[in-house]
Motif scaffolding. Structure first.
Motif, PDB file in Angstrom:
ATOM      1  N   LEU A  16       0.851  -1.180   0.000  1.00 25.85           N
ATOM      2  CA  LEU A  16       0.000   0.000   0.000  1.00 25.85           C
ATOM      3  C   LEU A  16       0.890   1.234   0.000  1.00 25.85           C
ATOM      4  CD1 LEU A  16      -2.719  -1.060   2.610  1.00 25.85           C
ATOM      5  CD2 LEU A  16      -2.655  -1.459   0.148  1.00 25.85           C
ATOM      6  N   THR A  20      -2.671   5.934   0.104  1.00 28.60           N
ATOM      7  CA  THR A  20      -3.787   5.087   0.551  1.00 28.60           C
ATOM      8  C   THR A  20      -4.427   5.742   1.765  1.00 28.60           C
ATOM      9  OG1 THR A  20      -2.755   3.062  -0.255  1.00 28.60           O
ATOM     10  CG2 THR A  20      -4.394   2.819   1.493  1.00 28.60           C
ATOM     11  N   VAL A  31     -10.257   0.358   3.822  1.00 24.88           N
ATOM     12  CA  VAL A  31      -9.575   1.238   2.879  1.00 24.88           C
ATOM     13  C   VAL A  31     -10.613   2.025   2.084  1.00 24.88           C
ATOM     14  CG1 VAL A  31      -8.006   1.332   0.900  1.00 24.88           C
ATOM     15  CG2 VAL A  31      -7.618  -0.348   2.726  1.00 24.88           C
ATOM     16  N   LEU A  34      -7.203   3.762  -2.548  1.00 23.69           N
ATOM     17  CA  LEU A  34      -6.094   2.816  -2.669  1.00 23.69           C
ATOM     18  C   LEU A  34      -5.003   3.307  -3.601  1.00 23.69           C
ATOM     19  CD1 LEU A  34      -4.840   0.068  -2.048  1.00 23.69           C
ATOM     20  CD2 LEU A  34      -6.292  -0.920  -3.831  1.00 23.69           C
ATOM     21  N   HIS A  35      -3.790   3.276  -3.078  1.00 19.79           N
ATOM     22  CA  HIS A  35      -2.563   3.531  -3.848  1.00 19.79           C
ATOM     23  C   HIS A  35      -1.701   2.285  -3.666  1.00 19.79           C
ATOM     24  CE1 HIS A  35       1.598   5.706  -3.936  1.00 19.79           C
ATOM     25  NE2 HIS A  35       1.350   5.130  -5.096  1.00 19.79           N
ATOM     26  N   TYR A  36      -1.358   1.639  -4.764  1.00 23.18           N
ATOM     27  CA  TYR A  36      -0.585   0.396  -4.725  1.00 23.18           C
ATOM     28  C   TYR A  36       0.767   0.641  -5.364  1.00 23.18           C
ATOM     29  CZ  TYR A  36       0.046  -4.709  -4.912  1.00 23.18           C
ATOM     30  OH  TYR A  36       0.482  -6.006  -4.730  1.00 23.18           O
TER      31      TYR A  36
END
Length: 145
Positions: A16, A20, A31, A34-36
């Motif tokens: 993550l 996020t 969550v 979301l930032h992956y």
């Protein structure tokens, strides 16, 4: 005839990211954005980082049209870590969508256990295996007991 269900443990291809947004006062964390950050990617259409799952955009669109139940698809910001940029240099990375699991456990085609393990129906597994790549995903029979 009873429907069979399976647990899926997709490859953890990243983590993550700093963008996020999540509520860590509950377990599993909830969550909302979301930032992956992709660290490595073996080419699978399904990857994870607790408590979230990503599905390739191509497979996600197919899943949406398939009539399978228990999920939503949402946007995700995917960035590459410096290691991934070096490892994947010249290789195209699939576009991803956030696979949000909304189904009732062992009722809908996609659901989760209380500890956020992904559970899919036999019908969903067959679709995922037939249309996508899950080479690095551990798959086991699921038993509600």
């Amino acid at each position: 005839m009873a429907v069979k269900f399976y647990t899926l443990a997709p490859d953890v291809a990243g983590e993550l990211g700093e963008h996020t947004e999540m509520d860590t006062t509950v377990h599993p964390p909830r969550v909302s954005k979301l930032h992956y950050v992709l660290d490595t990617w073996p080419g699978d259409d399904l990857v994870e980082s607790f408590p979230c799952f990503l599905i390739s955009s191509t497979l996600g669109s197919g899943v949406r049209m398939s009539g399978l139940t228990g999920f939503d698809l949402a946007p995700v910001k995917v960035t590459l870590s410096p290691d991934a940029e070096e490892l994947l240099d010249g290789h195209e990375v699939l576009g991803f969508q956030w696979l949000q699991i909304t189904g009732e456990l062992a009722v809908d085609d996609f659901s989760q256990t209380p500890d956020a393990t992904l559970v899919v129906s036999e019908r969903a597994l067959e679709y995922l295996l037939r249309k996508g790549s899950l080479e690095n995903c551990d798959i086991e029979d699921y038993s509600a007991s």
